[in-house]
Every structure is written in structure tokens, then in C-alpha cells.
Design a protein around this motif. Sequence first.
Motif, PDB file in Angstrom:
ATOM      1  N   MET A 313       0.843  -1.240   0.130  1.00  0.00           N
ATOM      2  CA  MET A 313      -0.004   0.062  -0.135  1.00  0.00           C
ATOM      3  C   MET A 313       0.997   1.366   0.026  1.00  0.00           C
ATOM      4  SD  MET A 313      -2.855   1.295   2.847  1.00  0.00           S
ATOM      5  CE  MET A 313      -3.949   2.648   2.331  1.00  0.00           C
ATOM      6  N   ILE A 314       0.405   2.028  -1.166  1.00  0.00           N
ATOM      7  CA  ILE A 314       1.300   3.479  -1.037  1.00  0.00           C
ATOM      8  C   ILE A 314       0.188   4.693  -0.714  1.00  0.00           C
ATOM      9  CG2 ILE A 314       2.506   4.972  -2.514  1.00  0.00           C
ATOM     10  CD1 ILE A 314       3.767   2.203  -1.951  1.00  0.00           C
ATOM     11  N   THR A 315       0.602   5.239   0.298  1.00  0.00           N
ATOM     12  CA  THR A 315      -0.265   6.336   0.809  1.00  0.00           C
ATOM     13  C   THR A 315       0.427   7.524   1.199  1.00  0.00           C
ATOM     14  OG1 THR A 315      -2.161   7.031   2.289  1.00  0.00           O
ATOM     15  CG2 THR A 315      -0.396   5.518   3.001  1.00  0.00           C
ATOM     16  N   ASN A 316      -0.141   8.716   0.881  1.00  0.00           N
ATOM     17  CA  ASN A 316       0.339  10.051   1.647  1.00  0.00           C
ATOM     18  C   ASN A 316      -0.463  10.419   2.971  1.00  0.00           C
ATOM     19  OD1 ASN A 316      -2.276  10.614   0.351  1.00  0.00           O
ATOM     20  ND2 ASN A 316      -1.558  12.818   0.205  1.00  0.00           N
ATOM     21  N   GLY A 321      -4.065   4.541   5.897  1.00  0.00           N
ATOM     22  CA  GLY A 321      -3.431   3.393   6.012  1.00  0.00           C
ATOM     23  C   GLY A 321      -3.744   2.497   7.194  1.00  0.00           C
ATOM     24  N   LEU A 322      -3.861   3.222   8.471  1.00  0.00           N
ATOM     25  CA  LEU A 322      -4.334   2.325   9.637  1.00  0.00           C
ATOM     26  C   LEU A 322      -5.629   1.862   9.526  1.00  0.00           C
ATOM     27  CD1 LEU A 322      -2.910   4.834  12.130  1.00  0.00           C
ATOM     28  CD2 LEU A 322      -2.209   2.398  11.992  1.00  0.00           C
ATOM     29  N   VAL A 363       3.025   2.017   3.107  1.00  0.00           N
ATOM     30  CA  VAL A 363       4.119   2.892   3.118  1.00  0.00           C
ATOM     31  C   VAL A 363       3.638   4.052   3.067  1.00  0.00           C
ATOM     32  CG1 VAL A 363       5.936   3.752   1.208  1.00  0.00           C
ATOM     33  CG2 VAL A 363       5.281   1.117   1.473  1.00  0.00           C
ATOM     34  N   ASP A 364       4.007   5.104   3.900  1.00  0.00           N
ATOM     35  CA  ASP A 364       3.403   6.510   4.259  1.00  0.00           C
ATOM     36  C   ASP A 364       4.692   7.421   3.441  1.00  0.00           C
ATOM     37  OD1 ASP A 364       2.476   9.129   4.695  1.00  0.00           O
ATOM     38  OD2 ASP A 364       2.276   8.465   6.728  1.00  0.00           O
ATOM     39  N   MET A 389      -0.029  -7.357  -5.460  1.00  0.00           N
ATOM     40  CA  MET A 389      -0.897  -6.290  -6.035  1.00  0.00           C
ATOM     41  C   MET A 389      -0.360  -4.979  -5.440  1.00  0.00           C
ATOM     42  SD  MET A 389      -4.536  -6.075  -4.408  1.00  0.00           S
ATOM     43  CE  MET A 389      -4.777  -4.340  -5.263  1.00  0.00           C
ATOM     44  N   VAL A 390      -0.696  -3.791  -5.930  1.00  0.00           N
ATOM     45  CA  VAL A 390      -0.623  -2.432  -5.415  1.00  0.00           C
ATOM     46  C   VAL A 390      -1.818  -1.633  -5.042  1.00  0.00           C
ATOM     47  CG1 VAL A 390       0.551  -0.257  -5.573  1.00  0.00           C
ATOM     48  CG2 VAL A 390       1.714  -2.210  -6.608  1.00  0.00           C
ATOM     49  N   TYR A 391      -1.944  -1.340  -3.891  1.00  0.00           N
ATOM     50  CA  TYR A 391      -3.123  -0.400  -3.236  1.00  0.00           C
ATOM     51  C   TYR A 391      -2.839   1.015  -2.955  1.00  0.00           C
ATOM     52  CZ  TYR A 391      -6.531   0.862   0.375  1.00  0.00           C
ATOM     53  OH  TYR A 391      -7.295   1.521   1.312  1.00  0.00           O
TER      54      TYR A 391
END
Length: 475
Positions: A313-316, A321-322, A363-364, A389-391
Motif C-alpha cells: 500500500m502506497i499512501t500519503n 493506512g491504519l 508505505v506512508d 498487487m498495489v493499493y
Amino acid sequence: MKIDAPRKYVIDNLKHFLNPSSIAVVGASRYPAKVGYKVIQGLKDWGYRGEIYPVNPRADKVHGLTAYKTITDIPGPVDLVFVAVPAHLVKMTLEHAVAKKAKIVVIATSAFKEIGRGDLQDRLTQYCRDNKLPLFGPNLVGMGSPYLNFNCGFIPYLPIKGPVAMISQSGANLLAALGNSTTMHFGMSFFVGLGNKADVDFSELIEYGNTDPHTKSLAIYIEGLDSPTAFVKACTSVVPNKPIVVIKVGGSEIGVKAAFAHTASENEGTSDAFYDQLFEQCGVIRATTFQEFLDISLALGLQPELKGDCVAMITNGGGSGLLSCDHFERLGQPMQELSSISPDLGLRIRTYMPMFGSPLNPVDISGTASPVHYKGALRQAMRDPNVDMVYCSICPTAVTDVPGVVDVAIEMYEAYKPLGKPFVMECQGGAECLEAIIRLRNHGIPAYATPEQAVNAIVALRKYSKIKEKFSKKK
């Protein structure tokens, strides 16, 4: 009425139910508020190119078209008969349809089993079966396909083109899904309302969906399942090729009565546990809410199955994410540490985040992340052979370029699509995120407004992979 297996003559005739060369509208009306007027208006407005024959014994013209007193007076052949006359005239109409050698009959008329007139409904159904005339309904809203410019019923619009075939006993919930299609770009291949489902069964439409080139997943709304054996036969045949999502309602104490009053669906003596077991037996994925029903059927229609448990998981936004982590765990598919998925991936992604970012999983890449940061992180995750996979998640801050992030997400998805890895996105925010979701869906990427919706979709992709493997071995 019950069937033991999908019937060949029904499946053969179904090629006429969305693509008929001619339609007789029995009960065609000159008055705009009437169903018989709206049916013809919908056919004409949405581009139906076949012959339309209004049937009205008291009119010479309806909607500018020549009207006929009965079906048998129509000079040309009739593929489909749409019935919108009072219940007491339906038997005569069916007799005329049989005499005309029609291929399909659709009865919009209500006032049958749902109000206690089950014997009448069964007699009409048996008459159609004796004459091998497939009957849709009664008590339905209609059907259609955006690929065929076909809108047959009292339906205000067609959905946008897409991968999901929707088969629903409820007209209201079908209309809700059609509305969601126009506002949120939930793409459909075809849709059909079954109403009381007196004759044509779920199983036969499932078989039809398996052969339809535009259908990639099937979404089925069930109020009553009176032919479970046929349902299991159809599903076990289809799920190795296409995923099936179901939502079964009418299981609560008062819901049993409501389902019967709505579509004459009988649920006495069944339970949720019974349906859980049945659906597991035939390899379908059960949704528990209508939103989940829409979300997972879209993901299954747009993306390949998820073949492993390694989701990056890629996030800003740490919060998204939590929420995602917790929901994955609730659903029995916990996220894995990035270091256990691929030891070097975190180091490679760190190049695309500030020092206070987190290279764990999720991943933040931090609230200051630019499209360049997203592009680098997504590229590293997508090309890593250990990632299944990518989220990706977008949480807009004052410096977030949402359209720019969407651009790179689409670019990276197209670049790495040949690898066959699913890609799902979540955009939680305001109008800019709504626009992002629609753009992403238009490019074949399932995108959602909340982490829970996205996680539901991802878990369904993993479930389907296991179902496909299991049922492919049985064939």
C-alpha cells in the motif's frame, strides 16, 4: 416455479431478450404518464434500431407508430413481447404471443403471487413452459444494455458501458445501481429485472452472462431462490471463467414477509447459514451490504484476480493506512510487513519520500508527496516480483496535486498492466477526489471513497483467485 437445471430452449432464446429484431408493446399508451408510453419512449430515445409494434385496440397511432389491435395483427415477425396490461388480460396476451411464435415475453404487470394470486401466476407460467416461450417477470421494471443501445421498460436511463452484468429481483435496487452507474461510473454490460421470477431463472441468465463478451463479472440481487439446484449447476460451471457476486436479502424476521409482498419470494425454512453454505458450495462471493455488492462486483469486473497475499500500500496519509490495516485484519487477510514481502523494496521507495516518511506497510510517503514521489513509489512497488498487487491511496492536503497523482497512477497502471497485478485506489476527500474516482474508473482502475471499500474489493479479488483455482480443478 422451480427448475432442476438451466433449460436449453430458454438459454437459446435469450439472444433475443437484449437484442430483439422486433418488439410488440402490449398496452402501448398515448398518455405520457403510462408505462406503455414510457416503454416505447425509452426504446426510441436510447437508439433501438429494430421494429416497434404498439398494440392498443383503441388507437390507430401511438408515439407516431401504427398501432395494432392484437399481436396476431402485426404483419411482421415478433421476437419480444412486452406486456403492460392489467392482470386479467395477460392470459389472452400470452396466447397471442404463442400464436405469433414470439421468442420472449416480458410481463411488467403486477397483482400476481405477491398479492396471493399464486395459482394464477403458476398457470400462466406453466402455459409458457408448455409452449417453450420464456417468460420474464411478472412484476418487473425492465432490462437493457448500453452496448446494444437497448432500454426496454420504464427505466429513466441506461448505465455507462462496463464489465458488470446485474441481475436483480428488485426494480428499485436495480434503478439505484443504474443511478450509481451514471454518477459514479459503475459500468455495466447488461441489466435485467426479474420481479417475481415466475419462469426465467437466475441460473439461465448466469449461463447467458458467461457467453456475453462484454460481461466480466456478474452481480446478482436475490430475494428468493426457489431453484437452488439449478443455481449451483450454473454457478459451478461459470465461476472458473467469470466471478459471481450475490447479495441475498429477506432473511430477517420481518424481511421474510416483506420479500413475499415485494416479489412473492419465499424464505420460510431457510436461514443465512443455509445460504452461506450454498454460496460457498457453488463458488460465489456473498456481499452483506448494497454498497459492498457494488464495490466488489466492479473490482472483479475490472481487475485480474489477486494470486497472493503480498499487497503493498502506497499512501500519503497514515490514517487511511491504519483504517486499511485494521479492516484487512477484520476480514482475515492481514497485511504483511514490507520487509517480509521484499527485503529491499522499502529502501528503494525511501528515495521517494522525506526522512519522516514510513517505509513500512502501508508505505506512508507523507502529506507533502508530489506526483513525482507517487510515481517513483508506485513504479518500485509494481515492478517488484514479490509484490502481488498495489493499493494506492490519496488523502488531499493543501499541497496535494490530486489530478497530477491520478495522471501518474494511470500511467503506471498502463505501463505495468501486462504483469497481471491488480491495482486498486482509494481517494478520500472532497470534489477533487470524486472527480479522481470517476477518472480512474474510466481507465479501468477500481477506485473508492473510503479505505474500507477499497479493502473489501481487494479481499474479494483474493477470494476469487482461490475460488477460480478450486473450481477449475473440478472441471
